[in-house]
Write a protein that holds these residues in place. Structure first.
Motif, PDB file in Angstrom:
ATOM      1  N   UNK A  80      -4.182   4.247  -0.624  1.00 12.83           N
ATOM      2  CA  UNK A  80      -4.351   5.343   0.321  1.00 12.83           C
ATOM      3  C   UNK A  80      -4.181   6.670  -0.408  1.00 12.83           C
ATOM      4  N   UNK A  81      -4.243   7.753   0.357  1.00  7.15           N
ATOM      5  CA  UNK A  81      -4.236   9.097  -0.239  1.00  7.15           C
ATOM      6  C   UNK A  81      -2.843   9.502  -0.703  1.00  7.15           C
ATOM      7  N   UNK A  82      -1.818   9.255   0.106  1.00  7.11           N
ATOM      8  CA  UNK A  82      -0.459   9.679  -0.211  1.00  7.11           C
ATOM      9  C   UNK A  82       0.340   8.625  -0.975  1.00  7.11           C
ATOM     10  N   UNK A  83       0.076   7.362  -0.713  1.00 11.72           N
ATOM     11  CA  UNK A  83       0.784   6.287  -1.394  1.00 11.72           C
ATOM     12  C   UNK A  83      -0.058   5.026  -1.350  1.00 11.72           C
ATOM     13  N   UNK A  84       0.263   4.099  -2.204  1.00 11.16           N
ATOM     14  CA  UNK A  84      -0.416   2.805  -2.229  1.00 11.16           C
ATOM     15  C   UNK A  84       0.630   1.716  -2.336  1.00 11.16           C
ATOM     16  N   UNK A  85       0.190   0.483  -2.101  1.00 11.82           N
ATOM     17  CA  UNK A  85       1.125  -0.624  -2.233  1.00 11.82           C
ATOM     18  C   UNK A  85       0.441  -1.784  -2.943  1.00 11.82           C
TER      19      UNK A  85
END
Length: 335
Positions: A80-85
């Motif tokens: 995603x734009x702000x964080x990923x997992x």
């Protein structure tokens, strides 16, 4: 990608993009007439953040395999734009020291500036060179495999947009590590500008706490731990004091009733009913509790001897709600 289309000076935003078979459908917040020339503009800030997180996911997976061991396998991913997992297979808890080692190694590679290459290879050549790890993100339904490789770190089959060099990631910060099922760990992280914003926000919060408790930032964790312990001790002391106060109130309560059916009665807050019940049962004392709210009086009989309904009925001549252990009625009248 999101962005907008322009035609005849008008701007129509793209709010979603989906693929249906071989057709790509753009959802718009307005209408565009047929047979007009349009100009499409990508939201480059969003695209670049996704590219950073996409390439950072490959970098992180390679580093995890280097530090945790070759058993690490991608089990799931969401960018995603702000964080990923990134979900990985692993058999042991990932502690804070290991997280720091992972971050340090990722930053070391980012500073080295490893190149990112993208090639379309036939299946046999790709598998012969890289093995079945290419399919950690899924098996493509095409005659060729698009291989994204970070030099000396990781190679995967991938159809996403990527940076040309991992130096453009800037920095990677792991936000959280959690076990989501047996031998599966989820690693949530931010990279690039979102990671910088995370550092800025964290420092701002730490600085405010440091100023508030008059301790240097390096000591706030220990200081907050001590404050929390003191708070816990104080809370327990207040609870003990409250219990003693309630117990004294019960033991020194006045009596109501007649003809040998007299019972203790006290005034209390509704929130104290639970503690009153515990003490009354431990002392084997039948008691009536009067609570008040919005002009109404509620009478609750608590009876270890199991005659609560009898107590209310005898004292107030009403049919109470409840059972033989706890019964009550509300007297709706103004004070």
């Amino acid at each position: 990608d999101l962005g907008y289309f322009e035609y005849k000076g008008r701007k129509i935003n793209v709010t979603a993009v989906r693929r249906y078979g071989k057709t790509i459908v753009h959802t718009l917040d307005g209408e565009i007439p047929e047979n007009v020339r349009i100009h499409g503009v990508i939201d480059w800030d969003r695209r670049s953040r996704l590219m950073v997180h996409h390439t950072a996911t490959h970098l992180l997976l390679g580093v995890l395999r280097e530090i945790l061991g070759p058993h690490v396998w991608q089990n799931g991913v969401q960018k995603d734009v702000e964080e990923s997992r990134l979900d990985i297979t692993h058999y042991r808890r990932i502690d804070d020291e290991t997280i720091r080692r992972i971050e340090d190694r990722a930053f070391e590679l980012i500073r080295e500036g490893r190149e990112v290459s993208v090639r379309n290879l036939d299946w046999y050549s790709a598998i012969d060179k890289y093995g079945f790890r290419l399919f950690e993100g899924g098996v493509p339904l095409t005659s060729k495999i698009r291989v994204v490789e970070i030099q000396g770190v990781d190679a995967e089959g991938c159809g996403g947009t990527h940076l040309k060099n991992i130096s453009s990631i800037g920095v990677l910060k792991i936000r959280k590590v959690e076990a989501i099922q047996e031998n599966i760990y989820r690693i949530t992280f931010s990279a690039g500008v979102p990671a910088l914003h995370l550092f800025q926000d964290s420092y701002e919060s730490a600085y405010k706490i440091s100023t508030m408790i008059k301790k240097p930032i390096s000591e706030i964790a220990q200081s907050v731990s001590e404050i929390y312990k003191d708070y816990g001790d104080l809370k327990r002391s207040l609870l003990d004091l409250k219990r003693r106060e309630i117990e004294n109130k019960i033991l020194n309560a006045k009596f109501i009733g007649k003809d040998g059916k007299e019972y203790r009665i006290i005034e209390a807050d509704e929130s104290d009913i639970g503690e009153i019940s515990r003490i009354a049962h431990s002392k084997k004392i039948d008691i009536v509790v009067e609570t008040r709210k919005s002009g109404a009086f509620k009478y609750t009989a608590i009876s270890p001897s199991r005659k609560a309904k009898e107590m209310i009925k005898g004292l107030f001549n009403v049919e109470p709600e409840g059972n033989d252990s706890v019964a009550s009625f509300i007297n709706e009248h103004s004070e």
